[in-house]
Design a protein around this motif. Structure first.
Motif, short mmCIF file in Angstrom:
data_model
loop_
_atom_site.label_atom_id
_atom_site.label_comp_id
_atom_site.label_asym_id
_atom_site.label_seq_id
_atom_site.Cartn_x
_atom_site.Cartn_y
_atom_site.Cartn_z
N ASP A 161 92.93 -7.97 22.16
CA ASP A 161 94.02 -7.07 22.56
C ASP A 161 95.29 -7.28 21.73
OD1 ASP A 161 92.45 -5.82 24.40
OD2 ASP A 161 93.31 -6.81 26.16
N ASP A 162 95.53 -8.48 21.24
CA ASP A 162 96.73 -8.73 20.42
C ASP A 162 96.75 -7.87 19.16
OD1 ASP A 162 97.60 -10.58 22.20
OD2 ASP A 162 97.51 -12.30 20.85
N TYR A 163 95.60 -7.38 18.72
CA TYR A 163 95.49 -6.78 17.39
C TYR A 163 95.35 -5.24 17.41
CZ TYR A 163 94.51 -11.65 16.45
OH TYR A 163 94.62 -13.02 16.37
N MET B 191 103.95 -3.85 23.16
CA MET B 191 102.98 -4.92 23.36
C MET B 191 103.58 -6.30 23.13
SD MET B 191 99.52 -3.45 21.53
CE MET B 191 98.83 -5.11 21.52
N GLU B 192 104.27 -6.44 22.01
CA GLU B 192 104.71 -7.77 21.59
C GLU B 192 105.95 -8.23 22.33
OE1 GLU B 192 105.17 -7.77 17.36
OE2 GLU B 192 103.14 -7.06 16.97
N ARG B 193 106.91 -7.30 22.50
CA ARG B 193 108.21 -7.63 23.13
C ARG B 193 108.76 -8.91 22.51
NH1 ARG B 193 109.36 -4.54 27.63
NH2 ARG B 193 107.66 -3.18 28.32
N ASP B 194 109.16 -9.85 23.34
CA ASP B 194 109.66 -11.14 22.84
C ASP B 194 108.61 -12.23 23.01
OD1 ASP B 194 112.16 -10.10 22.14
OD2 ASP B 194 112.95 -10.39 24.17
N GLY C 159 105.93 -24.10 12.77
CA GLY C 159 105.97 -24.65 14.12
C GLY C 159 105.73 -23.63 15.21
N HIS C 160 105.55 -22.36 14.86
CA HIS C 160 105.22 -21.36 15.87
C HIS C 160 103.82 -21.64 16.42
CE1 HIS C 160 108.55 -19.22 13.92
NE2 HIS C 160 108.65 -18.54 15.05
N ARG C 161 103.68 -21.59 17.73
CA ARG C 161 102.41 -21.90 18.36
C ARG C 161 101.46 -20.71 18.25
NH1 ARG C 161 100.80 -22.03 23.89
NH2 ARG C 161 102.90 -21.35 24.47
N MET C 162 100.26 -20.97 17.72
CA MET C 162 99.28 -19.91 17.47
C MET C 162 98.60 -19.46 18.76
SD MET C 162 99.44 -19.57 14.13
CE MET C 162 97.91 -18.84 13.55
N ARG C 163 98.25 -18.16 18.79
CA ARG C 163 97.48 -17.60 19.90
C ARG C 163 96.01 -17.41 19.53
NH1 ARG C 163 100.76 -14.33 23.71
NH2 ARG C 163 99.22 -12.64 23.65
N SER C 164 95.77 -16.76 18.37
CA SER C 164 94.39 -16.53 17.92
C SER C 164 94.41 -16.05 16.48
CB SER C 164 93.69 -15.50 18.81
OG SER C 164 94.30 -14.22 18.69
N ARG D 221 89.11 -6.05 4.64
CA ARG D 221 88.90 -7.49 4.78
C ARG D 221 90.02 -8.16 5.56
NH1 ARG D 221 85.83 -9.52 -0.77
NH2 ARG D 221 84.15 -8.00 -0.67
N CYS D 222 90.05 -7.84 6.81
CA CYS D 222 91.11 -8.27 7.74
C CYS D 222 91.29 -9.79 7.76
CB CYS D 222 90.73 -7.75 9.12
SG CYS D 222 91.63 -8.45 10.47
N CYS D 223 92.54 -10.23 7.74
CA CYS D 223 92.90 -11.64 7.91
C CYS D 223 94.20 -11.67 8.70
CB CYS D 223 93.07 -12.32 6.55
SG CYS D 223 93.45 -14.08 6.62
N LEU D 224 94.09 -11.78 10.01
CA LEU D 224 95.24 -11.64 10.91
C LEU D 224 95.35 -12.85 11.84
CD1 LEU D 224 94.67 -7.94 12.03
CD2 LEU D 224 96.55 -8.73 10.58
N ALA D 225 96.56 -13.08 12.29
CA ALA D 225 96.80 -14.12 13.29
C ALA D 225 97.95 -13.69 14.19
CB ALA D 225 97.11 -15.46 12.63
N SER D 226 97.89 -14.11 15.43
CA SER D 226 99.01 -13.88 16.35
C SER D 226 99.57 -15.22 16.79
CB SER D 226 98.57 -13.05 17.57
OG SER D 226 97.64 -13.77 18.36
N ALA D 227 100.88 -15.24 17.00
CA ALA D 227 101.55 -16.49 17.39
C ALA D 227 102.67 -16.18 18.37
CB ALA D 227 102.10 -17.21 16.16
#
Length: 402
Positions: free
Chosen positions: A144-146, A158-161, A179-184, A227-233
């Motif tokens: 869902d993050d993506y 979706m993202e807000r703060d 130092g941002h904490r990763m989600r996925s 060739r997707c390369c994504l991350a959420s934090a």
């Protein structure tokens, strides 16, 4: 004709045409590329390849005639490739294609089952890598993050703060460094091998890594991302303008910038030239939008950013002045002071506005100096990202060079 057979026919036709014209050494289209392009009807690519063996086209850029010839070679339209050679080449190619048709047909009739077996094999291979999960359903809530990455309105809602996105190997590495904490993490299968070493970093402990095939990825993100390369934090709390003023010596202030790429370019230049922090106006773009993070190569995540609230703009510049800052309002006006003539104080903030409109009159009035960059009279102005980089370089140059 099935698409693979059509691609084979096209390749033999073009190859024999090259032989007939005596320039076969220049023909570099492989059989697999022909099949792939036939299936995708990529006439632009075929038009460019066709130029390599058609001497009439070598001295000019590809145009409609090239594309038409490419379509003809792919069986997508009518027209000649080369007078006097196409008919013979086509006849030979058809004979060759017929000879291989029996080998091609079984694969096309079982394409669905072959595809399923490929997915199973890929899933099993990926499943052997600890921490990696193969996703086959685009509706899987773990992705869902993506969703809807190209919709600014949807992403803002979706993202807000809460979280933000990073795209690409380097920006993701910089996310981890910041130092941002990763989600996925979400990857195309061909991106996984290079990403595996990153998974060993301590910051990735417990972070799920998802892998999905191209069709699933396209449905999730809303477009065909290559060739997707994504991350959420998770986002970190922003400091206040007063906090930045008390902890920084070099600042950039952005008013109403509405282009993600410009904000990203400015952040990257800021890091390169020693700018300590960024202040943004209430109407400035979100500095953590996906494109901004990507264009900045993740450097925006290493620049403390404070957003002034509506009631504190442009009076936020007074907060900086009270903390000992000179504020330089960048403008192309002829009556402004030349940047190269400015004495760089101990504490300075460069103030930049959106392209076209520039800074508001109230913002100009609240600034300590109005400053311009001297450029050629033949050029109207600089892109705001370029102007920022020049200004940062002048501010950060060694004392002996001033």
């Amino acid at each position: 004709e099935s698409p693979p057979l059509g691609g084979i026919t096209a390749w033999f036709t073009m190859r024999l045409t090259a032989l007939a014209n005596g320039n076969e050494d220049d023909f570099d289209l492989t059989l697999s590329e022909a099949i792939d392009s036939y299936e995708s009807r990529d006439a632009e690519r075929i038009g460019i390849w066709e130029r390599a063996f058609d001497p009439r086209s070598r001295s000019r850029a590809p145009d409609k005639r090239d594309r038409d010839r490419g379509r003809s070679a792919l069986g997508c339209g009518t027209g000649e490739i080369k007078p006097g050679s196409v008919d013979v080449a086509s006849a030979v190619a058809s004979a060759v294609a017929s000879a291989v048709a029996s080998a091609v047909a079984p694969c096309t009739t079982r394409s669905t089952s072959c595809s399923r077996r490929s997915r199973c094999a890929l899933s099993n291979e990926i499943g052997r890598i600890e921490g990696v999960t193969f996703i086959v359903d685009a509706a899987d809530p773990r992705l869902d993050d993506y969703r809807e990455l190209n919709s600014i309105a949807v992403r803002a809602e979706m993202e807000r703060d809460e979280f933000f996105m990073g795209e690409g190997y380097v920006p993701i590495d910089r996310m981890l460094d910041s130092g941002h904490r990763m989600r996925s993490v979400l990857l195309h299968p061909k991106r996984l091998k290079r990403f595996v070493p990153t998974m060993s970093r301590p910051e990735m402990a417990g972070v799920p890594v998802y892998v999905a095939e191209q069709a699933v990825l396209a449905e999730v993100v809303g477009f065909d991302m290559y060739r997707c390369c994504l991350a959420s934090a998770f986002r970190a709390p922003m400091p206040t303008v007063a906090e930045l003023a008390n902890t920084c010596r070099r600042l950039v202030v952005l008013e109403a910038l509405n282009d993600d790429q410009n904000v990203g370019a400015i952040a990257r230049a800021a890091r390169a030239f020693g700018i300590d922090g960024m202040v943004i106006s209430p109407t400035c773009n979100d500095p953590y939008q996906r494109r901004t993070v990507r264009v900045s190569m993740g450097e925006i995540l290493h620049v403390p950013v404070a957003r002034a609230c509506a009631e504190d703009w442009p009076s936020a510049l007074n907060t900086l002045r009270d903390a000992g800052f000179e504020t330089w309002a960048l403008t192309p006006d002829d009556d402004a002071v030349d940047l190269w003539d400015m004495e760089v104080p101990d504490r300075v903030a460069a103030v930049l506005g959106a392209e076209g409109h520039g800074l508001e009159a109230e913002t100009m009035d609240a600034s300590t100096h109005r400053v311009r960059i001297s450029i050629s009279a033949n050029v109207d102005s600089l892109n705001v990202g370029h102007a920022a980089a020049v200004t940062f370089a002048v501010i950060g140059r060694p004392e002996r060079a001033r």
